[in-house]
Design a protein around this motif. Structure first.
Motif, short mmCIF file in Angstrom:
data_model
loop_
_atom_site.label_atom_id
_atom_site.label_comp_id
_atom_site.label_asym_id
_atom_site.label_seq_id
_atom_site.Cartn_x
_atom_site.Cartn_y
_atom_site.Cartn_z
N VAL A 278 0.88 -1.17 0.00
CA VAL A 278 0.00 0.00 0.00
C VAL A 278 0.91 1.21 0.00
CG1 VAL A 278 -1.84 1.26 1.18
CG2 VAL A 278 -1.74 -1.23 1.36
N GLY A 279 1.03 1.86 -1.13
CA GLY A 279 1.97 2.98 -1.25
C GLY A 279 3.38 2.49 -0.97
N PHE B 173 -1.22 7.17 7.04
CA PHE B 173 -1.20 6.98 5.58
C PHE B 173 -2.19 5.90 5.16
CE2 PHE B 173 0.23 4.80 1.76
CZ PHE B 173 0.37 5.86 0.88
N LEU B 174 -2.19 4.77 5.87
CA LEU B 174 -3.09 3.67 5.53
C LEU B 174 -4.55 4.09 5.70
CD1 LEU B 174 -1.09 0.74 7.16
CD2 LEU B 174 -1.25 1.29 4.72
N GLU C 117 -5.66 6.11 2.82
CA GLU C 117 -5.91 5.28 1.64
C GLU C 117 -7.22 4.50 1.76
OE1 GLU C 117 -4.12 4.96 -1.35
OE2 GLU C 117 -3.35 6.83 -0.54
N TYR D 24 -8.08 2.35 4.49
CA TYR D 24 -7.98 1.12 5.27
C TYR D 24 -8.08 1.41 6.76
CZ TYR D 24 -6.31 -1.32 1.14
OH TYR D 24 -6.21 -1.87 -0.10
N ARG E 127 -11.49 7.73 0.26
CA ARG E 127 -10.22 8.36 -0.04
C ARG E 127 -9.32 7.34 -0.70
NH1 ARG E 127 -10.25 10.95 5.53
NH2 ARG E 127 -11.42 12.81 5.11
N GLY E 128 -8.60 7.73 -1.70
CA GLY E 128 -7.74 6.82 -2.42
C GLY E 128 -8.58 5.85 -3.24
N THR F 213 -8.69 2.51 -3.07
CA THR F 213 -9.29 1.49 -2.23
C THR F 213 -10.40 2.07 -1.38
OG1 THR F 213 -7.23 0.30 -2.20
CG2 THR F 213 -8.82 -0.28 -0.51
#
Length: 171
Positions: free
Chosen positions: A39-40, A74-75, A78, A80, A125-126, A128
């Motif tokens: 993830v990234g 960060f996750l 995205e 998660y 967001r992102g 996913t």
């Protein structure tokens, strides 16, 4: 990316192997988990893409680690949700850890878990996050109420789960 994921899977800790034994092949109530999911710039220990959930196992070096907080942020950005366990928790109480993962994946986490829910807006967001916001059946359940980090989405009066799903797909 694939080479690094394979290397991390080959060098898995004892705790990761014990947990993977349960999570693999949809072994946790039919939820599909993958190991060392990129993830990234990060690699998640375990990820359930359908539930937009990442499970991280931490050793003693992770206690009060600012890098882990940035990683979790960060996750979350995205799309998660992140659930963390200590390695010794998995080794000593694997069944309880699996029960906690199952509760979070199905939308009913305990408030005392090391759990950072994703802060999804109606469109996510992102990449996913958008997919999870559009199709996740548990998006409007109690999961976001326990640890509110962002806005709470109210469903319009009389709208069903199918209507919310269709609206999300139109975005």
């Amino acid at each position: 990316m694939t080479t690094r994921s394979r290397q991390l899977r080959r060098n898995a800790s004892i705790a990761e192997n014990r947990l993977w034994y349960v999570l693999r092949n949809r072994g946790l109530n039919g939820h599909k988990f993958v190991r060392q999911f990129p993830v990234g710039p990060y690699f998640a220990d375990f990820a359930c893409r359908e539930a937009a959930l990442i499970v991280e196992l931490d050793g003693g070096q992770h206690a009060e680690n600012m890098a882990d907080e940035r990683r979790t942020a960060f996750l979350n950005a995205e799309g998660y949700a992140v659930l963390r366990f200590w390695n010794n928790e998995v080794i000593q109480n694997r069944d309880e850890v699996c029960l906690a993962i199952l509760q979070v994946a199905e939308g009913t986490p305990s408030p005392d878990l090391r759990f950072a829910p994703a802060t999804l807006s109606p469109s996510g967001r992102g990449i996913t996050g958008a997919r999870a916001a559009a199709g996740a059946k548990f998006l409007n359940q109690a999961r976001s109420v326990l640890l509110p980090l962002g806005e709470k989405v109210a469903r319009p009066e009389g709208e069903t789960d199918e209507g919310a799903f269709n609206r999300g797909n139109a975005l």
